[in-house]
Design an enzyme around this catalytic site. Sequence first.
Site, PDB file in Angstrom:
ATOM      1  N   LYS A   1      42.589  40.664  36.868  1.00 58.00           N
ATOM      2  CA  LYS A   1      41.143  40.585  36.615  1.00 58.00           C
ATOM      3  C   LYS A   1      40.880  41.092  35.217  1.00 58.00           C
ATOM      4  CE  LYS A   1      37.553  39.452  39.208  1.00 58.00           C
ATOM      5  NZ  LYS A   1      37.629  38.620  40.435  1.00 58.00           N
TER       6      LYS A   1
HETATM    7  N1  GLU Z   1      36.568  35.298  40.149  1.00 54.25           N
HETATM    8  C1  GLU Z   1      36.876  34.535  41.332  1.00 54.25           C
HETATM    9  C2  GLU Z   1      37.372  35.422  42.439  1.00 54.25           C
HETATM   10  O1  GLU Z   1      37.054  36.572  42.487  1.00 54.25           O
HETATM   11  C3  GLU Z   1      37.783  33.371  41.039  1.00 54.25           C
HETATM   12  C4  GLU Z   1      39.133  33.708  40.501  1.00 54.25           C
HETATM   13  C5  GLU Z   1      39.936  32.496  40.064  1.00 54.25           C
HETATM   14  O2  GLU Z   1      39.509  31.376  40.317  1.00 54.25           O
HETATM   15  O3  GLU Z   1      40.990  32.698  39.446  1.00 54.25           O
HETATM   16  O4  GLU Z   1      38.015  34.994  43.362  1.00 54.25           O
END
Ligand code: GLU
Length: 431
Positions: free
Chosen positions: A121
Site C-alpha cells: 500500500k
Molecule cells: N485499493 C484497493 C483495495 O484496497 C484496490 C487495490 C488494487 O486494485 O490493487 O483493495
Amino acid sequence: MSTLTQTPMSLSLPLPIEGINPYQNALKQLDTAARYLELDPGLHEVLKYPQSELTVNFPVKMDNGTTRVFTGYRVKHNTSRGPSKGGIRYSPNASIDEIRALAMWMTWKCAIVNIPFGGAKGGVICDPRELSMNEKERLTRRYASEISIILGPNTDIPAPDMGTNPQIMAWIMDTYSMAQGRTIPAVVTGKPVAIGGSEGRNEATGRGIVCIAREAVKEMGLSLMGMKVAIQGFGNVGGIAALIFQEAGAKVVAVSDAFGGVYNPAGIDIPSIKHLMGQDGKLGECGLGERITPKQLLELPVDLLIPAAIENQITAENAGRIRAKMVIEGANGPTTPDADVILRDRGIILIPDVLANAGGVVVSYFEWVQDLQFFFWQEAEVIAKMEAILIRSYAEVSKMAQTQGIDMRLAAYLIGVKRVADATTIRGIYP
Ligand code: GLU
C-alpha cells in the site's frame, strides 16, 4: 531524499492507542488466526512485519509559487505469492501505521481470492480537495518518481484507493514509462481504459460488494429484493455499490459522505442524488431524506449495513447499538477487533473487507494480465470472471466458518494466512 529500510526482526513496533491504530488492529487479527492455525512462531513473526518500507519527503511547486514538502510512503508487506499489489491513498490522515495495516490486509485479500499477488500500500499525506489539478499532477509525478525504484510490473503494482483515481494512475504510468523509455501499462492498474485500463475496473469494488451481499443473503434463503441497505461513504466504493444495490432491487434507505447524509425509510433514488446535491456536492443537502451524520447512519434499523468510508467506524463504543442484520465491509478496516466480538455475540453477521471489497483487486489482476498480453476483454467477460472468483471465494470462506464454528473474518484469515504461510514455507527462508 528517500530511504529504503528493510525492517529488522528486532524492531520493536511502537503500538499507540488501543483500538485506534489500524496496524495494531491488523496485528491482533493476525494473532487470532495464528493461534487457530498453530502457526510456527518464527513464521508468525515474519508475517507481522512489512517486508520493506519506503518513506519519501519530496518538494512540490504550488500554484502560488511557493514550495511545499510532502511525505509519502510505499510499504510492501509480503511477496511470497507474487509481486506486491495495492492502492495508493491521498489523505491528510495517512500515516506509516495506517499504510502498514493496509499493506498487510492486501496480502490476505489477494490470498483469500487466490490471485498471484502479495500485498502493498502507498499513501501521501495531503488533502486532495485542497490541491488544484496541476498541483495534484506535480505531486503525483514526483511521488511516483521517488517510489519508482521499487515499482514495476513484476515487482510492485499500485492502484487507486481513497483520494486517488484513474487520472492519477495515468500520471503514475506515464512518469514510470518516461523514465524507462517505453510505455509500460502493467506497472499500475485502475487506469483509464484509453491507456490500457480494464473495462469494469472502475465499478469493480462496488459491484463485488453487491455480488458478495447476494451470496450472503442467498445462504439465508433470502434475496436482495426489497432489502434495506445503509451505506456509509459515497466515493468509488459506496457510491457505485449504492447504484448497483438499487439495480439489484434492494432499497437503499441511507447514504452518507464525509460531511453527512440522508435517511429515508421509503428508499432513496440513487441516480437522482447527483442532480440534487448542493453546489459544493454535499450529500446531506440533496433533500432526499432526513439529514443524518455518518455515525448515525451506522445505527439505523436496516438489513445490510455497508461501511464504505474509512477505518475504525464500528468500535467497542457503538457496536452495541448497531441494528443491521448483516455488516458488509466496503472500506478496509472499518470494524475494530473489539467491535467484531460484540457484533458476533449479538448475532450480527459480518462479511470482512478482505473478502467483501476484493472485487477491485480481482479486476486489477485482470487489468494487469490484459496489459501484459496486450489483449483486451469485453466488460461482460470481466464481470463474469470477477463474479466467478468472488462466488468461489465466498463459498470457501463460508464453508470454513461453518465447519470450524467461527466468524467470517477468522474463516477468511485462516484461508488467507495459511496460503501465505504455506508459500513462505515451501519457498524456504533465503539464504
Ligand atoms: N485499493 C484497493 C483495495 O484496497 C484496490 C487495490 C488494487 O486494485 O490493487 O483493495
